[in-house]
Design a protein around this motif. Structure first.
Motif, PDB file in Angstrom:
ATOM      1  N   ARG A  36       4.508  -2.921  -7.160  1.00  0.00           N
ATOM      2  CA  ARG A  36       4.271  -2.338  -5.833  1.00  0.00           C
ATOM      3  C   ARG A  36       3.173  -1.274  -5.867  1.00  0.00           C
ATOM      4  N   GLN A  37       3.039  -0.581  -6.985  1.00  0.00           N
ATOM      5  CA  GLN A  37       2.054   0.499  -7.060  1.00  0.00           C
ATOM      6  C   GLN A  37       0.617  -0.008  -7.046  1.00  0.00           C
ATOM      7  N   TYR A  38       0.428  -1.305  -7.217  1.00  0.00           N
ATOM      8  CA  TYR A  38      -0.929  -1.846  -7.276  1.00  0.00           C
ATOM      9  C   TYR A  38      -1.454  -2.290  -5.914  1.00  0.00           C
ATOM     10  N   GLU A  39      -0.689  -2.036  -4.850  1.00  0.00           N
ATOM     11  CA  GLU A  39      -1.155  -2.164  -3.465  1.00  0.00           C
ATOM     12  C   GLU A  39      -1.792  -3.519  -3.169  1.00  0.00           C
ATOM     13  N   GLY A  40      -1.052  -4.580  -3.450  1.00  0.00           N
ATOM     14  CA  GLY A  40      -1.532  -5.909  -3.097  1.00  0.00           C
ATOM     15  C   GLY A  40      -2.550  -6.500  -4.038  1.00  0.00           C
TER      16      GLY A  40
END
Length: 519
Positions: free
Chosen positions: A378-382
């Motif tokens: 989730r921390q990699y924003e897509g």
């Protein structure tokens, strides 16, 4: 093009009738007219004999119009009404009365026998299926099951045209419970149906075409319907990264493939070769050091990053050598041939924590090793893409493959949104889901792709387009489509049995050649 479910079409039909003011009998007339137009266009016979099988609902009403218009066109047509005419209602009843008022020929199944119907089917050149339409939910009742069985005895011998959807096929799930018409062609109204691309659907619809019946496609947006989108060739051509004439290897990006193990040497090679043959400037393969020399000798076009290993897998020390190099790459593919190893989950977590914002494609055992730490993505924003086949998807969700296949669109949609990633759920008709809730369906693909290494080729293709600057959605759409088309084309030469991973790569180059003038 959009894809609709049963309830979606009901809402659009209702909007057209009640808000726009176009009566249902007119829509039924338009539907029947379009089917007749298609029959006359595709028939190999100049004067075919046609039998129209009609049920008692709106699909049957379309059939009444089809039979009447065929007669008016000078075609020998027979309407077979499968239900008692007393059961007809509303718009279908109106069109049946028009038909009978014209004294046109009708075969009433409730008054005659199945053997007589079989004789008429044997004599026909074209069979039109207007039995049940999109309303099927659950096992078929009689006499529909028996009638469909008789129709399917003719499958492959003559043209079988289904109206809107093959009778017996669930328009939302693609599931067939017991029996469904085996169509050679399906004429669908407004949009193709979800069931065309799910579960049993692709094997029953034959060729399909969506036709206009005066229900405006814009009604979907007006009604706020969130419908899946079909990947088309035009969409793909607009999504493939452009190649400036003055470009060089730096222009076209650098892909890192992390994978391989003592047991699985070929998988990362297929990914690397696919990336190079689809336009990326450079590919580096990060592999366990024991397999490096063999791979390097056979593939001099690839750069290599041999890493420390333990028992044929990446060792923990490999992270310290990999992390300082991560900034060099424009996209990363991880998982092909990597296999499963005791410290694999920790290994994945540690090196991924050092990424520099570039997109990452996770496939194969990379998916297995990340399954217990999905919060990490989730921390990699897509910027993370998962490419599971149904078995890998089942492992990610701790459910059975059967459960995954029963709700492919729903599962892909929910998973991508929950974890804010892009998901390519592979299969006979692959599904792409985005973090913002969009769904895309690939209408191509066949059994030629059902072989080890095929998915590794797809992984490399996606990574290549990402490295060349394509946004994740464009990379997924174009890679998925080209991969499937390549499999179809190579099967024409090597057979569905004989297509190998490098054949798919060659097929991709062939499709590129077709497109190149228009890119």
């Amino acid at each position: 093009m959009l894809i609709a479910g049963q309830r979606d079409m009901q809402q659009m039909d209702q909007y057209t009738m009640e808000t726009i003011g176009l009566p249902g009998v007119v829509l039924m007339e338009n539907a029947g007219a379009k089917v007749v137009e298609e029959i006359l266009n595709v028939s190999a016979c100049k004067q075919p004999k046609v039998i129209v099988l009609a049920g008692g609902g709106n699909n049957g009403g379309d059939g009444f119009v089809i039979a009447r218009r065929l007669c008016d066109a000078g075609i020998t047509a027979l309407l077979c009404l499968v239900v008692d005419p007393e059961r007809l209602k509303e718009d279908a009843k109106v069109h049946f009365q028009v038909y009978t008022n014209r004294k046109l020929p009708v075969f009433y199944l409730h008054e005659q026998s199945l053997s007589e119907l079989q004789s008429h089917l044997n004599e026909a050149d074209i069979i039109v299926d207007a039995l049940l339409g999109t309303g099927v939910n659950g096992p078929l009742r009689e006499p529909f099951r028996q009638v469909i069985s008789l129709v399917n005895e003719q499958a492959g011998k003559k043209e079988v045209v289904s109206v809107d959807i093959p009778s017996g096929l669930n328009s939302d799930t693609g599931k067939v419970e017991g029996a469904a018409v085996q169509a050679s062609k399906t004429i669908s109204f407004v949009f193709p149906k979800k069931g065309f691309f799910l579960q049993d659907g692709p094997t029953y619809i034959g060729e399909w075409k969506a036709v206009d019946i005066s229900v405006p496609p814009s009604a979907a947006k007006t009604l706020g319907l969130s419908l899946p989108k079909l990947i088309t060739e035009a969409f793909v051509k607009a999504s493939i990264p452009l190649r400036p004439p003055n470009g060089h290897k730096g222009t076209f990006g650098h892909v890192l493939v992390v994978g391989g193990s003592r047991q699985y040497v070929g998988a990362p090679v297929f990914s690397a070769a696919s990336a190079l043959h689809s336009g990326t400037g450079l590919v580096t393969l990060a592999v366990p050091e024991s397999i490096y020399s063999m791979m390097a000798a056979q593939h001099p076009e690839v750069l290599f990053l041999p890493l420390p290993e333990k028992d044929g897998h990446f060792a923990e020390q490999a992270i310290s050598e990999l992390v300082p190099r991560l900034h060099e790459f424009d996209s990363i593919a991880v998982g092909p041939g990597m296999s499963r190893f005791p410290d694999g989950e920790k290994w994945m977590k540690e090196w991924m924590a050092s990424l520099h914002g570039q997109p990452v494609v996770i496939d194969a055992d990379g998916l297995y090793l990340i399954r217990n730490q999905l919060d990490l993505v989730r921390q990699y924003e897509g910027n993370v893409i998962f490419t599971p086949h149904p078995g890998e998807m089942a492992s990610l969700l701790n459910m059975s493959v059967k459960e995954v296949e029963a709700d492919r669109m729903g599962i892909a949609h929910r998973f991508a949104q929950e974890h804010q990633l892009y998901l390519l759920l592979k299969g006979h008709r692959s599904i792409i889901a985005t973090p913002n809730g969009e769904i895309y369906v690939n209408p191509h693909g066949n059994s030629a792709l059902g072989k080890g290494g095929s998915g590794d080729v797809l992984t490399g293709l996606i990574a290549s387009f990402l490295a060349q600057g394509a946004p994740p959605l464009d990379a997924l759409v174009s890679a998925s489509y080209l991969h499937a088309r390549a499999g179809e084309e190579r099967a024409k030469v090597a057979s569905h049995y004989g297509v190998m991973p490098f054949d798919i790569i060659d097929g991709i180059r062939g499709v590129f050649r077709e497109y190149e003038r228009g890119l």
